[in-house]
Design a protein around this motif. Structure first.
Motif, mmCIF file in Angstrom:
data_model
loop_
_atom_site.group_PDB
_atom_site.id
_atom_site.type_symbol
_atom_site.label_atom_id
_atom_site.label_comp_id
_atom_site.label_asym_id
_atom_site.label_seq_id
_atom_site.Cartn_x
_atom_site.Cartn_y
_atom_site.Cartn_z
ATOM 1 N N ALA A 51 119.336 -1.329 20.962
ATOM 2 C CA ALA A 51 119.456 -0.462 22.138
ATOM 3 C C ALA A 51 120.917 -0.247 22.442
ATOM 4 N N PRO A 52 121.301 0.912 23.004
ATOM 5 C CA PRO A 52 122.702 1.188 23.294
ATOM 6 C C PRO A 52 123.234 0.283 24.381
ATOM 7 N N ASN A 77 118.595 6.880 19.328
ATOM 8 C CA ASN A 77 118.321 7.352 17.978
ATOM 9 C C ASN A 77 118.150 8.868 17.936
ATOM 10 N N GLN A 78 117.460 9.423 18.940
ATOM 11 C CA GLN A 78 117.258 10.869 18.986
ATOM 12 C C GLN A 78 118.589 11.605 19.153
ATOM 13 N N ALA A 79 119.482 11.040 19.973
ATOM 14 C CA ALA A 79 120.797 11.654 20.163
ATOM 15 C C ALA A 79 121.596 11.622 18.862
ATOM 16 N N GLU A 80 121.507 10.512 18.122
ATOM 17 C CA GLU A 80 122.220 10.403 16.850
ATOM 18 C C GLU A 80 121.671 11.398 15.825
ATOM 19 N N LEU A 81 120.356 11.547 15.781
ATOM 20 C CA LEU A 81 119.742 12.494 14.849
ATOM 21 C C LEU A 81 120.160 13.931 15.178
ATOM 22 N N ALA A 82 120.160 14.261 16.468
ATOM 23 C CA ALA A 82 120.548 15.614 16.873
ATOM 24 C C ALA A 82 122.010 15.881 16.553
ATOM 25 N N THR A 83 122.863 14.862 16.730
ATOM 26 C CA THR A 83 124.286 15.013 16.410
ATOM 27 C C THR A 83 124.484 15.221 14.914
ATOM 28 N N SER A 86 124.157 18.044 22.421
ATOM 29 C CA SER A 86 124.798 17.741 23.696
ATOM 30 C C SER A 86 123.759 17.350 24.739
ATOM 31 N N TYR A 87 122.656 18.067 24.727
ATOM 32 C CA TYR A 87 121.589 17.787 25.689
ATOM 33 C C TYR A 87 121.004 16.393 25.473
ATOM 34 N N LYS A 120 122.405 13.821 24.142
ATOM 35 C CA LYS A 120 123.374 12.808 24.565
ATOM 36 C C LYS A 120 123.289 12.589 26.072
ATOM 37 N N GLU A 121 123.147 13.684 26.813
ATOM 38 C CA GLU A 121 123.024 13.576 28.263
ATOM 39 C C GLU A 121 121.735 12.848 28.645
ATOM 40 N N ILE A 122 120.642 13.148 27.952
ATOM 41 C CA ILE A 122 119.374 12.462 28.225
ATOM 42 C C ILE A 122 119.506 10.969 27.921
ATOM 43 N N ARG A 123 120.132 10.635 26.801
ATOM 44 C CA ARG A 123 120.361 9.224 26.455
ATOM 45 C C ARG A 123 121.146 8.513 27.555
ATOM 46 N N ASN A 124 122.201 9.162 28.046
ATOM 47 C CA ASN A 124 123.023 8.553 29.090
ATOM 48 C C ASN A 124 122.249 8.417 30.404
ATOM 49 N N THR A 125 121.422 9.408 30.714
ATOM 50 C CA THR A 125 120.609 9.339 31.927
ATOM 51 C C THR A 125 119.631 8.173 31.855
#
Length: 216
Positions: free
Chosen positions: A32-33, A154-160, A177-178, A180-185
């Motif tokens: 987990a992050p 993981n989803q943010a990394e895949l999208a990046t 970008s979206y 990443k924002e969801i991951r941070n939220t």
């Protein structure tokens, strides 16, 4: 830049078909992050009061889940369970805004760190994304228990990675970008200090106190 969320949710749902599905066990095996050291252990009273607040008011209320964070395991939670919780928090925010307005003082957490409610837009975006995922628009069964923080990381990394592989695709860049924002939220949402803020606001609605305390 303003993003068309409905369009982006469609992109996220469509994009999922290009990715191999994963199981909850695979997600659990991912780290987990690190969302910082803002999290703290919440001490709860064993009786029916917490400070000046009567906990019996919570039972059966719309905000019951918010007061039971110690019973929530975000490392073993389905996306549908997270969706339900985020819906409850957003409903609480709407009710709070009607009763007390949108202007709020900054709270100070246990380590002296200012705690500010996430932007309403961020939590509404998270709710919208979870709604898409609740219909199977992601890479995991929405009813399967997973580590939700690891999943969104993981989803943010895949999208990046997808955006880097196809730099000519603006929609991939926007989606990255979206996500990443969801991951941070999600990372901020699961912190103990964040839930202390939610509990304070929910307690105000249940007891109809005239003002918000500056300190948790």
């Amino acid at each position: 830049m303003k993003i068309n969320i409905n369009s982006l949710h469609t992109q996220i749902g469509n994009k999922a078909s290009f990715l191999e599905p994963v199981t909850g066990e695979q997600v659990k095996n991912q780290a987990a992050p690190d969302v910082g050291n803002e999290s703290s252990t919440v001490d709860t009273d064993t009786n029916e009061t917490q400070g000046d607040f009567d906990l019996t008011l919570v039972k059966g209320s719309a905000y019951e889940q918010i007061f039971n964070k110690e019973d929530l395991d975000f490392s073993n939670m389905s996306l549908n369970e997270l969706y339900s919780l985020v819906q409850d928090v957003n409903a609480m925010h709407r009710e709070y805004a009607k009763e007390h307005g949108n202007d709020e003082p900054t709270r100070i957490g246990r380590f002296g760190t200012p705690i500010i409610s996430e932007e309403r837009e961020a939590l509404l975006d998270l709710e919208g994304t979870l709604e898409v995922l609740s219909f199977g628009g992601g890479r995991v069964d929405p009813n399967e228990k997973i580590d939700v923080a690891a999943y969104f990381s993981n989803q943010a990394e895949l999208a990046t990675a997808q955006a880097k592989a196809a730099p000519e695709r603006d929609d991939y860049s926007i989606s990255a970008s979206y996500m990443k924002e969801i991951r941070n939220t999600v990372g901020k949402f699961i912190l103990d200090d964040t839930f202390e803020l939610y509990k304070e606001k929910a307690a105000l609605l249940l007891t109809d106190k005239p003002k918000v305390n500056t300190y948790i």
